[in-house]
Design a protein around this motif. Structure first.
Motif: not given
Length: 190
Positions: A113-128
Motif C-alpha cells: 500500500a505504501v507506494p500506492a499512497l506515496t507514489g513510487p518515487g523518482r527511481w521508477s518506471a512511472d516517473h520515467v
C-alpha cells in the motif's frame, strides 16, 4: 525518500514475485504447478490448476510491476489482493509467523500500500514515463479494491466444507487418491 521507496518496492515486489514463482514452478524451492495446485486444494480452494496459475501469475506480475514502479497503483492493488488471500488462509493460526500465522502476508499487504499512497518515487518506471504522480482517488481506490478483491476471491473460490463438519481432507481416509470435487481436473487423480 526516493531511495527508501526504491528499496521498499524492490524487496516487497521481488518477494511477492518469488512467492508466485514457487506456486507454478520448481524454482526458488517451489513444488511445481502440481504442488501449487495441491496447496490450493489443501487450503480449501476450488479451481485446481487454474487457481494456482491465476494466483501465481498475479503474484509474479504484480511483484515485478511493483518492483519496477510501473503502473504502481494497479500493481499494488493486485499485490494487496493476492496477499490478502494468503492472510485469510493463515488467519485461523493466529498472527505470529512462528506459528505459521498471517503476520508475513499481512505485512506485505501493508507494504504494498505504501507506494500506492506515496507514489513510487523518482527511481521508477512511472516517473520515467511521466505517469506519476497518480491522482489521490486512484491511490485510495487501489488500497480499498486490493484487499476487497482478495476477500471476494476467497469467498468465491472457497470449497464447501465436507460432510465431516469442515474437515480439510477431501478424499477418503488413508491417502487414497480422490477426484477434485470442484471438477477442475475431473477424472484426474490427485
Amino acid at each position: 525518500m526516493d531511495i527508501g521507496l526504491l528499496v521498499l518496492r524492490l524487496v516487497a515486489g521481488l518477494l511477492i514475485a518469488g512467492h508466485g514463482v514457487q506456486k507454478v514452478s520448481f524454482r526458488l524451492g517451489g513444488n511445481g504447478l502440481a504442488g501449487g495446485t495441491e496447496e490450493f486444494r489443501h487450503d480449501g480452494f476450488r479451481g485446481g490448476r487454474l487457481t494456482a496459475l491465476a494466483a501465481g501469475g498475479s503474484q509474479v506480475s504484480s511483484g515485478l510491476f511493483l518492483a519496477a514502479g510501473l503502473l504502481t497503483p494497479l500493481a499494488a492493488t493486485a499485490a494487496m489482493g493476492v496477499m490478502t488471500v494468503a492472510t485469510t488462509v493463515k488467519w485461523h493460526k493466529g498472527l505470529w509467523a512462528q506459528n505459521d500465522g498471517y503476520e508475513y502476508p499481512l505485512f506485505l499487504v501493508a507494504v504494498s500500500a505504501v507506494p500506492a499512497l506515496t507514489g513510487p518515487g523518482r527511481w521508477s518506471a512511472d516517473h520515467v514515463l511521466g505517469l506519476s504522480p497518480w491522482p489521490l482517488w486512484l491511490s485510495v481506490a487501489a488500497i480499498v479494491t486490493g484487499p476487497a478483491g482478495g476477500l471476494l476471491t476467497r469467498v468465491f473460490l472457497r470449497r464447501p466444507a465436507g460432510p465431516a463438519g469442515g474437515s480439510r481432507s477431501y478424499g477418503p481416509p488413508g491417502g487414497t487418491p480422490a477426484v477434485d470435487p470442484a471438477g477442475a481436473d475431473a477424472g484426474r487423480e490427485r
